[in-house]
Write an enzyme that holds these catalytic residues in place. Sequence first.
Site, PDB file in Angstrom:
ATOM      1  CB  CYS A  33      -3.449 -28.854  44.506  1.00  0.00           C
ATOM      2  SG  CYS A  33      -4.807 -28.447  43.402  1.00  0.00           S
ATOM      3  CB  CYS A  47      -2.888 -28.768  40.755  1.00  0.00           C
ATOM      4  SG  CYS A  47      -3.747 -27.650  41.843  1.00  0.00           S
ATOM      5  CG  ASP A  48       0.188 -31.263  41.124  1.00  0.00           C
ATOM      6  OD1 ASP A  48       0.349 -30.620  40.070  1.00  0.00           O
ATOM      7  OD2 ASP A  48       0.491 -30.815  42.242  1.00  0.00           O
TER       8      ASP A  48
END
Length: 313
Positions: free
Chosen positions: A135, A138-139
């Site tokens: 993701c 997300c990261d």
Amino acid sequence: MRNKVRCLIIGSGPAGYTAAIYASRANLEPVLYEGMEPGGQLTTTTEVENFPGYPDGITGPELMEDMKKQAERFGTEVRSGRATAVDFSARPLKVTIDNEQVIEADAVIISTGATAKYLGLPDETKYAGQGVSACATCDGFFYRRKKVAVVGGGDTACEEASYLSGLADKVYLIVRKPYLRASQIMQDRVMNNSKIEILYEHNAVGLFGEKGVEGVHLVKRMGEPDEERYDIAVDGFFLAIGHKPNTDIFRDYVDLNEVGYIKTDSPYTKTNVEGVFACGDVADSIYRQAVTAAGTGCRAAMDAERYLSEKGL
Ligand code: NDP
């Protein structure tokens, strides 16, 4: 233990727990089954920095634990167990847990999520949370001014590569075929981006690094006479080879789209089966964020509450 409930929630990600918070505050006395991966996909991430309300960030497992506590505080009964079969042909609706216990429910909220596909390399497990991610939203932030690789040639891979190019200095897009499968607009976007280098006909076969990912072992034109093996240095390795919605047990009753996600009667969370609602990634191939999942979880609980009161259940 109750075997007959008004509202049964299947799945314990942000969608399921948010549905549980709303359903329990509406006095539906919900029972929630956690499923195979209690807490869902967020428990496999480290720091979550984009969930509103946490200015300093929070770890995925902590966020999920907080949501669980909040759901329990209002009376949700959280049980461990996995839904293994359903029978939505009659009322009450029936859900089998762990192949043995049958729970009857007036309303069912499906929040079983989706599972990111991985290549199946042992190194993906070895470096989980240490440079391997599925993701970018997300990261990606952890790779500012670093080098990253994205695997895949579809829309998700192109989108993730474009997103990461706004943060990282260099993005390799590792594509197994000699062409991209993504839509033309997404292809144009990555091809015209000077930070993205597309490595066609490449397969990632391993990762290396002392303290987390430091690079990828690549094979160009695998299996061909001119096969080449070499390494590239990267700090992050992103999988974007698709997601699989966890809908197998519902497919005999619930309408799915062509790639297996549950169809809902947008903007509602109703499915084609009366009394069955779906929220979170199981019905969303586009946004896939904790906060969007939580939003649809809220809607599912409100839809279920309205349904139950209209039916006098
Ligand atoms: P796709 O199935 O479209 O693409 C998967 C990609 O991963 C393909 O390039 C495939 O290669 C590659 N792949 C699969 N398995 C492997 C493997 N083992 N090793 C190497 N490469 C592999 O998935 P997406 O998640 O990209 O998209 C899913 C759906 O969502 C699509 O319909 C897409 O259009 C849609 N979507 C739309 C977006 C938008 O419009 N903005 C954004 C994101 C998704 P190969 O081509 O060789 O099979």
